[in-house]
Design a protein around this motif. Structure first.
Motif, PDB file in Angstrom:
ATOM      1  N   LEU A  19      23.224  22.248   3.165  1.00 29.51           N
ATOM      2  CA  LEU A  19      23.773  22.298   4.525  1.00 29.51           C
ATOM      3  C   LEU A  19      25.270  21.986   4.545  1.00 29.51           C
ATOM      4  O   LEU A  19      26.023  22.569   5.320  1.00 29.51           O
ATOM      5  N   LYS A  20      25.693  21.068   3.684  1.00 28.73           N
ATOM      6  CA  LYS A  20      27.105  20.659   3.675  1.00 28.73           C
ATOM      7  C   LYS A  20      28.029  21.776   3.198  1.00 28.73           C
ATOM      8  O   LYS A  20      29.243  21.707   3.409  1.00 28.73           O
ATOM      9  N   ASN A  21      27.468  22.785   2.549  1.00 29.25           N
ATOM     10  CA  ASN A  21      28.283  23.894   2.046  1.00 29.25           C
ATOM     11  C   ASN A  21      28.272  25.101   2.980  1.00 29.25           C
ATOM     12  O   ASN A  21      28.944  26.091   2.714  1.00 29.25           O
ATOM     13  N   ASN A  22      27.505  25.020   4.053  1.00 30.14           N
ATOM     14  CA  ASN A  22      27.446  26.145   4.980  1.00 30.14           C
ATOM     15  C   ASN A  22      28.703  26.173   5.845  1.00 30.14           C
ATOM     16  O   ASN A  22      28.988  25.195   6.552  1.00 30.14           O
ATOM     17  N   PRO A  23      29.484  27.253   5.816  1.00 26.49           N
ATOM     18  CA  PRO A  23      30.772  27.271   6.529  1.00 26.49           C
ATOM     19  C   PRO A  23      30.632  27.095   8.038  1.00 26.49           C
ATOM     20  O   PRO A  23      31.470  26.439   8.665  1.00 26.49           O
ATOM     21  N   TYR A  24      29.588  27.669   8.616  1.00 31.19           N
ATOM     22  CA  TYR A  24      29.387  27.540  10.068  1.00 31.19           C
ATOM     23  C   TYR A  24      29.101  26.088  10.439  1.00 31.19           C
ATOM     24  O   TYR A  24      29.736  25.516  11.333  1.00 31.19           O
ATOM     25  N   LEU A  25      28.147  25.467   9.748  1.00 26.77           N
ATOM     26  CA  LEU A  25      27.771  24.083  10.069  1.00 26.77           C
ATOM     27  C   LEU A  25      28.905  23.107   9.760  1.00 26.77           C
ATOM     28  O   LEU A  25      29.140  22.153  10.510  1.00 26.77           O
ATOM     29  N   LYS A  26      29.613  23.323   8.636  1.00 26.84           N
ATOM     30  CA  LYS A  26      30.728  22.437   8.281  1.00 26.84           C
ATOM     31  C   LYS A  26      31.793  22.430   9.366  1.00 26.84           C
ATOM     32  O   LYS A  26      32.280  21.365   9.774  1.00 26.84           O
ATOM     33  N   GLN A  27      32.124  23.608   9.859  1.00 28.18           N
ATOM     34  CA  GLN A  27      33.161  23.699  10.892  1.00 28.18           C
ATOM     35  C   GLN A  27      32.668  23.113  12.209  1.00 28.18           C
ATOM     36  O   GLN A  27      33.422  22.450  12.921  1.00 28.18           O
ATOM     37  N   LEU A  28      31.405  23.364  12.523  1.00 28.28           N
ATOM     38  CA  LEU A  28      30.837  22.822  13.749  1.00 28.28           C
ATOM     39  C   LEU A  28      30.848  21.290  13.710  1.00 28.28           C
ATOM     40  O   LEU A  28      31.186  20.630  14.698  1.00 28.28           O
ATOM     41  N   ALA A  29      30.507  20.724  12.544  1.00 24.25           N
ATOM     42  CA  ALA A  29      30.467  19.268  12.399  1.00 24.25           C
ATOM     43  C   ALA A  29      31.852  18.643  12.566  1.00 24.25           C
ATOM     44  O   ALA A  29      31.981  17.529  13.080  1.00 24.25           O
ATOM     45  N   LYS A  30      32.894  19.368  12.129  1.00 19.35           N
ATOM     46  CA  LYS A  30      34.258  18.847  12.236  1.00 19.35           C
ATOM     47  C   LYS A  30      34.699  18.670  13.682  1.00 19.35           C
ATOM     48  O   LYS A  30      35.383  17.704  14.014  1.00 19.35           O
ATOM     49  N   GLY A  31      34.296  19.619  14.544  1.00 12.82           N
ATOM     50  CA  GLY A  31      34.853  19.612  15.892  1.00 12.82           C
ATOM     51  C   GLY A  31      33.918  19.185  17.002  1.00 12.82           C
ATOM     52  O   GLY A  31      34.343  19.078  18.161  1.00 12.82           O
ATOM     53  N   LEU A  32      32.656  18.910  16.679  1.00 13.68           N
ATOM     54  CA  LEU A  32      31.680  18.647  17.730  1.00 13.68           C
ATOM     55  C   LEU A  32      31.764  17.209  18.229  1.00 13.68           C
ATOM     56  O   LEU A  32      31.785  16.264  17.438  1.00 13.68           O
ATOM     57  N   ASP A  33      31.815  17.066  19.549  1.00 12.38           N
ATOM     58  CA  ASP A  33      31.761  15.751  20.183  1.00 12.38           C
ATOM     59  C   ASP A  33      30.489  15.043  19.719  1.00 12.38           C
ATOM     60  O   ASP A  33      29.397  15.603  19.827  1.00 12.38           O
ATOM     61  N   PRO A  34      30.580  13.822  19.204  1.00 13.03           N
ATOM     62  CA  PRO A  34      29.395  13.134  18.670  1.00 13.03           C
ATOM     63  C   PRO A  34      28.320  12.828  19.707  1.00 13.03           C
ATOM     64  O   PRO A  34      27.192  12.484  19.340  1.00 13.03           O
ATOM     65  N   ARG A  35      28.636  12.976  20.984  1.00 12.53           N
ATOM     66  CA  ARG A  35      27.638  12.734  22.028  1.00 12.53           C
ATOM     67  C   ARG A  35      26.733  13.936  22.262  1.00 12.53           C
ATOM     68  O   ARG A  35      25.667  13.812  22.866  1.00 12.53           O
ATOM     69  N   VAL A  36      27.156  15.117  21.801  1.00  7.19           N
ATOM     70  CA  VAL A  36      26.392  16.346  22.009  1.00  7.19           C
ATOM     71  C   VAL A  36      25.144  16.332  21.116  1.00  7.19           C
ATOM     72  O   VAL A  36      25.234  16.094  19.907  1.00  7.19           O
ATOM     73  N   SER A  37      23.978  16.600  21.696  1.00  7.80           N
ATOM     74  CA  SER A  37      22.730  16.649  20.927  1.00  7.80           C
ATOM     75  C   SER A  37      22.556  18.010  20.261  1.00  7.80           C
ATOM     76  O   SER A  37      22.941  19.035  20.830  1.00  7.80           O
ATOM     77  N   ILE A  38      21.959  18.007  19.078  1.00 11.36           N
ATOM     78  CA  ILE A  38      21.758  19.239  18.314  1.00 11.36           C
ATOM     79  C   ILE A  38      20.270  19.545  18.196  1.00 11.36           C
ATOM     80  O   ILE A  38      19.479  18.693  17.782  1.00 11.36           O
TER      81      ILE A  38
END
Length: 370
Positions: A163-182
């Protein structure tokens, strides 16, 4: 861990009465949330840019009212981004307008679905989704009640590796407000089990609250079957998940059974008694238990024993639940009859003609070729 119902499947859309029946049952089970995001609602997904007409607004208002009566949190979901990876300024305005319309119907919590879209799952797609999330999060109501999102990569198999190597998830994790539920379905779209190991992997990438979107009872991918067996393979997920929701069938009474399974340890016999299902069903329940159960091959005498339940379940039993199950039950018995003919080596039986009346031409030819 909060527990709820996700109206997020393909193929069916509840009537007002069916939805109220289900929500009342949720209230009796002391459930927590109802996530509204059915794929068959055109204003949710395919035509999300259009505001709801008056008749549909009334249905949404009724949903909110029924949830409040049962102390259940209604959550409104919308699925933008189906047509293009980048949202235009016009799309952004329409999205805000749509959410404000839902707010007027009484919704105070919202979700954005980016699932099941065909765009390339890369950093650019993640950035466009972060832009939408930031826009929606600017609404006053969302600031008070943090947003819930379903990413495009919503299970491990879609990440195609770590998961840590997936470009979509990596970028999403960088910018996502930590309060947002996934929202996350586990290792697969329909996961046989959801364990702490898999949840730790996604939690190592996101600090956000994790909501399990569980397709264990779903049948939109296998519309000739349904599943109502024990809820299993999810031990201890409450240690890492903030919430879990069941996304089942859209058949109201069937879904009530699924929710009872989800919320309790009721035995098979207790389920049959609670929902007035004939005891004969216990004999065929293993075939409607879960999508991962491997059943042994049947001999002729075993087929005959199963066929003896047909009259009681298909002819004699009359109820709203029987109406929901009738197409599935008849299909099951027709399959048993086919199996019996094959095992008997019936010389008058023509498999090609049988398949021709029941399957599309491309599939029929493939089955016969194999």
């Amino acid at each position: 861990m909060l527990k709820g119902y996700i109206e997020g499947y393909y193929g069916r859309l509840f009537s007002k009465e069916d939805r109220e029946k289900l929500i009342n049952h949720m209230g009796s089970l002391n459930m927590d949330f109802y996530l509204y995001g059915p794929k068959e609602d055109p204003y949710h997904r395919v035509e999300w840019q259009k505001n709801y007409p008056l008749a549909q607004q009334k249905l949404l208002k009724a949903l909110v009212s029924q949830c409040k009566k049962n102390k259940i949190r209604p959550i409104f979901a919308i699925s933008p981004g189906l047509q293009r990876s980048q949202a235009s300024q016009s799309d952004k305005k329409k999205l805000i307008s749509k959410l404000k319309q839902a707010e007027k119907q009484g919704f105070q919590e919202f979700a954005i679905f980016f699932d099941d879209i065909e765009h390339k799952r890369n950093q650019d797609l993640a950035n466009s989704h972060l832009e939408i999330i930031e826009l929606v999060s600017s609404l006053d109501t969302v600031q008070d009640n943090p947003l819930m999102i379903c990413p495009t990569v919503y299970c491990k198999s879609f990440a195609k590796g770590n998961l840590k190597n997936n470009p979509y998830l990596k970028q999403l994790a960088k910018g996502l407000d930590p309060r947002v539920s996934i929202l996350w379905t586990g290792d697969e779209v329909v996961s046989q089990s959801i364990g702490l190991k898999g949840l730790k992997e996604i939690k190592s990438l996101f600090s956000n609250p994790l909501v399990i979107w569980d397709n264990f009872y779903a049948n939109d991918y296998c519309p000739s079957r349904f599943f109502i067996g024990s809820y299993k393979g999810r031990k201890s997920i409450d240690k890492l998940a903030y919430a879990a929701g069941i996304n089942p069938t859209g058949l109201p009474i069937t879904d009530m059974i699924c929710l009872t399974r989800f919320m309790s340890d009721a035995s098979d016999k207790e389920i049959l008694d609670e929902f007035n299902i004939p005891r004969e069903f216990i004999k065929i329940l293993p075939y409607f238990s879960d999508p991962f159960r491997n059943m042994p091959s049947l001999e002729l005498d075993q087929i005959d024993k199963l066929l003896k339940t047909q009259f009681k379940l298909c002819i004699e039993w009359k109820s709203d639940l029987q109406l929901e199950w009738a197409p599935f039950l008849w299909k099951f018995y027709l399959d048993l009859i086919l199996l019996k003919k094959i095992k008997q080596g019936d010389s008058k039986f023509n498999l090609e003609e049988w398949l021709k009346r029941r399957y599309s031409d491309p599939l029929r030819k493939t089955i016969l070729r194999n």
